[in-house]
Design an enzyme around this catalytic site. Structure first.
Site, PDB file in Angstrom:
ATOM      1  N   ASP A  45       2.867  15.494 -31.407  1.00 52.24           N
ATOM      2  CA  ASP A  45       4.226  15.303 -31.918  1.00 52.24           C
ATOM      3  C   ASP A  45       4.765  13.915 -31.561  1.00 52.24           C
ATOM      4  OD1 ASP A  45       6.514  16.029 -33.246  1.00 52.24           O
ATOM      5  OD2 ASP A  45       7.357  17.211 -31.597  1.00 52.24           O
ATOM      6  N   ASN A 102       6.135  22.447 -41.811  1.00 50.88           N
ATOM      7  CA  ASN A 102       6.119  21.043 -42.243  1.00 50.88           C
ATOM      8  C   ASN A 102       6.138  20.898 -43.767  1.00 50.88           C
ATOM      9  OD1 ASN A 102       3.903  19.981 -39.528  1.00 50.88           O
ATOM     10  ND2 ASN A 102       6.138  19.977 -39.606  1.00 50.88           N
TER      11      ASN A 102
HETATM   12  C1  IPE Z   1       4.824  20.725 -34.791  1.00 51.21           C
HETATM   13  O1  IPE Z   1       5.611  19.586 -34.786  1.00 51.21           O
HETATM   14  C2  IPE Z   1       3.793  20.635 -35.867  1.00 51.21           C
HETATM   15  C3  IPE Z   1       2.765  19.620 -35.684  1.00 51.21           C
HETATM   16  C4  IPE Z   1       2.601  18.842 -34.634  1.00 51.21           C
HETATM   17  C5  IPE Z   1       1.814  19.514 -36.760  1.00 51.21           C
HETATM   18  P1  IPE Z   1       7.035  19.528 -35.503  1.00 51.21           P
HETATM   19  O2  IPE Z   1       7.592  18.186 -35.251  1.00 51.21           O
HETATM   20  O3  IPE Z   1       6.897  19.963 -36.911  1.00 51.21           O
HETATM   21  O4  IPE Z   1       7.834  20.657 -34.717  1.00 51.21           O
HETATM   22  P2  IPE Z   1       9.391  20.876 -34.486  1.00 51.21           P
HETATM   23  O5  IPE Z   1      10.026  20.895 -35.837  1.00 51.21           O
HETATM   24  O6  IPE Z   1       9.866  19.746 -33.647  1.00 51.21           O
HETATM   25  O7  IPE Z   1       9.483  22.175 -33.765  1.00 51.21           O
HETATM   26  C1  IPE Z   2       4.005  14.982 -35.668  1.00 50.28           C
HETATM   27  O1  IPE Z   2       4.962  13.975 -35.653  1.00 50.28           O
HETATM   28  C2  IPE Z   2       3.188  14.980 -36.933  1.00 50.28           C
HETATM   29  C3  IPE Z   2       3.480  16.100 -37.840  1.00 50.28           C
HETATM   30  C4  IPE Z   2       4.289  17.079 -37.594  1.00 50.28           C
HETATM   31  C5  IPE Z   2       2.771  16.094 -39.113  1.00 50.28           C
HETATM   32  P1  IPE Z   2       6.387  14.162 -36.332  1.00 50.28           P
HETATM   33  O2  IPE Z   2       6.301  13.730 -37.746  1.00 50.28           O
HETATM   34  O3  IPE Z   2       6.892  15.535 -36.112  1.00 50.28           O
HETATM   35  O4  IPE Z   2       7.236  13.123 -35.496  1.00 50.28           O
HETATM   36  P2  IPE Z   2       8.740  13.295 -34.977  1.00 50.28           P
HETATM   37  O5  IPE Z   2       8.809  14.600 -34.248  1.00 50.28           O
HETATM   38  O6  IPE Z   2       9.614  13.271 -36.179  1.00 50.28           O
HETATM   39  O7  IPE Z   2       8.938  12.124 -34.078  1.00 50.28           O
HETATM   40 MG    MG Z   3       7.989  16.399 -34.643  1.00 50.99          MG
END
Ligand code: IPE
Ligand code: IPE
Ligand code: MG
Length: 238
Positions: free
Chosen positions: A13, A61
């Site tokens: 993340d 997502n």
């Molecule tokens: C979890 O991260 C999913 C992945 C790392 C693929 P998100 O960024 O989607 O999760 P939330 O929304 O912060 O819980």
């Molecule tokens: C994790 O990074 C990757 C996916 C969930 C695909 P994020 O895209 O959630 O990054 P933040 O949480 O917005 O920084």
């Molecule tokens: Mg995230």
């Protein structure tokens, strides 16, 4: 002393926040994040850890802006094409869990190709959780088991832990020993609920694109200091 983990799972993340910090578009974070995947996969395999499971894309997502979802799918295809040779060189077998049927054909095709071409590799099993949600996974398992019970294939009193496990997408994975989440968020976000029942949790503020070998080392040395009691007393496990 605690045994090294057999199965590490990572919630990767912080790509978006990393990009924002650099004054770039979110997608720049995903590109840098894909490079981190490549480095960390190789490092985990080098450490002779048998299973690595990465949360790459959650069912939730899918609700992101369409443009981001499409770019992520494209990045996945290009990363698979790029990493395929390295996976074989490192004897890493690729697997995938999640609702794979609804992924775009380009992703499905590339994924199936790499899964097929790496299936004999024995050094490590790398599982990508794609379009994955643990609640959805459990619901699917319950549906299939219910049908089997209804058709007298499984007697209801025989439903046990192994019945559930054998109907999950993650049926071939052992329990997670160490779950790492980057970016400072301390939540599970619908990842691997069943398999993390007794996992050791490790949260780091490091954003995924900044996560390096040294950060992995730190997570592992933190894990080493833990005492996994599984409900027993400290004296019992000494
Ligand atoms: C979890 O991260 C999913 C992945 C790392 C693929 P998100 O960024 O989607 O999760 P939330 O929304 O912060 O819980
Ligand atoms: C994790 O990074 C990757 C996916 C969930 C695909 P994020 O895209 O959630 O990054 P933040 O949480 O917005 O920084
Ligand atoms: Mg995230």
């Amino acid at each position: 002393m605690i045994k090294p983990p057999e199965h590490i799972a990572i919630i990767m993340d912080g790509n978006g926040r990393w990009a924002k910090k650099q004054g770039k578009k979110r997608f720049a974070g995903h590109i840098r994040g894909a490079e981190t995947v490549s480095e960390i996969v190789e490092e985990v395999a080098r450490k002779k850890i048998n299973f690595l499971t990465l949360f790459a894309f959650s069912v939730e997502n899918l609700s992101r802006p369409k443009k981001e979802v499409n770019l992520l799918m494209k990045l996945l295809v290009s990363s698979l094409k790029k990493e395929f040779k390295r996976l074989n060189e490192n004897k890493i077998r690729l697997c995938a869990v999640g609702d794979l049927n609804t992924l775009p054909n380009s992703v499905k095709n590339e994924l199936m190709f790499v899964i097929e071409k790496t299936k004999k590799n024995k050094q490590m099993i790398l599982t990508l959780a794609l379009n994955y949600g643990a609640k959805e996974e459990i619901i699917e398992a319950v549906k299939t088991i219910s049908k089997k019970v209804k058709n007298s294939i499984i007697p209801p009193e025989k439903v046990d832990e192994s019945t559930i496990i054998s109907h999950l997408y993650t049926r071939n994975l052992p329990p997670v020993d160490l779950l790492i989440r980057t970016s400072g968020e301390e939540r599970i976000s619908n990842f691997l609920l069943w398999h993390i029942a007794y996992a050791e949790l490790y949260f780091t503020k490091t954003l995924w694109p900044d996560f390096k070998k040294e950060d992995l080392e730190e997570a592992l040395s933190n894990y080493k200091k833990r005492e996994r009691r599984f409900g027993k007393t400290s004296e019992q496990i000494k």
